[in-house]
Design an enzyme around this catalytic site. Structure first.
Site, mmCIF file in Angstrom:
data_model
loop_
_atom_site.group_PDB
_atom_site.id
_atom_site.type_symbol
_atom_site.label_atom_id
_atom_site.label_comp_id
_atom_site.label_asym_id
_atom_site.label_seq_id
_atom_site.Cartn_x
_atom_site.Cartn_y
_atom_site.Cartn_z
ATOM 1 N N GLU A 1 27.813 33.590 -39.918
ATOM 2 C CA GLU A 1 27.440 32.176 -39.921
ATOM 3 C C GLU A 1 26.515 31.824 -38.754
ATOM 4 O O GLU A 1 26.738 32.217 -37.625
ATOM 5 C CB GLU A 1 28.706 31.291 -39.855
ATOM 6 N N CYS B 1 37.159 26.913 -41.688
ATOM 7 C CA CYS B 1 36.310 27.936 -41.064
ATOM 8 C C CYS B 1 35.237 27.266 -40.223
ATOM 9 O O CYS B 1 35.050 27.597 -39.049
ATOM 10 C CB CYS B 1 35.713 28.847 -42.141
ATOM 11 N N HIS C 1 32.393 35.188 -42.277
ATOM 12 C CA HIS C 1 33.167 35.048 -43.508
ATOM 13 C C HIS C 1 33.265 36.408 -44.182
ATOM 14 O O HIS C 1 32.264 37.126 -44.294
ATOM 15 C CB HIS C 1 32.465 34.070 -44.470
#
Ligand code: PCA
Length: 210
Positions: A75, A137, A161
């Site tokens: 991310e 998250c 992830h």
């Protein structure tokens, strides 16, 4: 590093499993501390703060499951919004800021692209992702980066992830994803991917301080 406990319909969360597996491991001279954190908008901040205070890490990688993805997603950004649920306390957030006077977003400070390149070179499919969603998250990534920024800590952080494990995918209803079982990745490969991310982050930290 952290992973999550199971949530919603998932009886197993590979992110928590990988955190447990890597806890206590020494990778290239780096001591890994793995913790499992709650899927709770209200409780996750304190869990993150407690772990950071106890461990005083130089590198923080938070992990989470993203069902039905076909690769590892590193991310790039965390945004100041909570929108989704229910979490494990039964709470559903709607368009709420994570930190009311916090910045709109934080960028990951681990070397996102270098990690993706290294994973792909090792034969592990991976991409840079530009959204960690709006559930726990994203919330965890935001809290971690906000904590580092406000306490002016000397640490880099980011979020990855991970997909279902192969076993977990095989146990899902056989036609639950495009008429097929959902995609999965062997847990040992997921574990290896996180080890690579730790190594690449450590190399980056060392090169930065030269
Ligand atoms: N994945 C969820 C929260 C817990 C987890 O493992 C998410 O993507 O927000």
């Amino acid at each position: 590093m952290t992973g999550f406990e199971p949530y919603k319909d998932e009886k197993f969360n590979p992110s928590g499993e990988v955190a447990s597996r890597l806890n206590g491991r020494v990778i290239n001279g780096i001591e890994v501390h793995g913790a499992i954190i709650p899927v709770s908008f209200k409780r996750v901040r304190d869990a993150i703060a407690k772990n950071i205070e106890e461990v005083k890490p130089k590198i923080i990688i938070n992990l989470g499951l993203s069902p039905k993805i076909t690769c590892i997603r590193v991310e790039r950004v965390a945004i100041n919004i909570m929108d989704g649920g229910p979490d494990n306390d039964g709470y559903t957030a709607t368009d709420e800021p994570i930190v009311s006077d916090g910045p709109a977003a934080y960028f990951a400070t681990i070397p996102v692209k270098k990690i993706v390149e290294a994973l792909r070179k090792e034969g592990i499919p991976a991409i840079v992702s530009n959204s960690a969603g709006t559930f726990l998250c994203n919330c965890t990534m935001y809290h971690t980066l906000h904590y580092i920024a406000t306490k002016k800590l000397d640490a880099i952080a980011g979020f990855m992830h991970i997909p279902y494990t192969l076993k977990q995918a095989a146990e899902k209803p056989p036609r639950s994803f495009l008429g097929m079982p959902p995609p999965g990745m062997p847990i040992d490969i997921i574990e290896k991917a996180i080890e690579i991310a730790i190594k690449v982050s450590a190399e980056y930290l060392r090169s930065r301080s030269l």
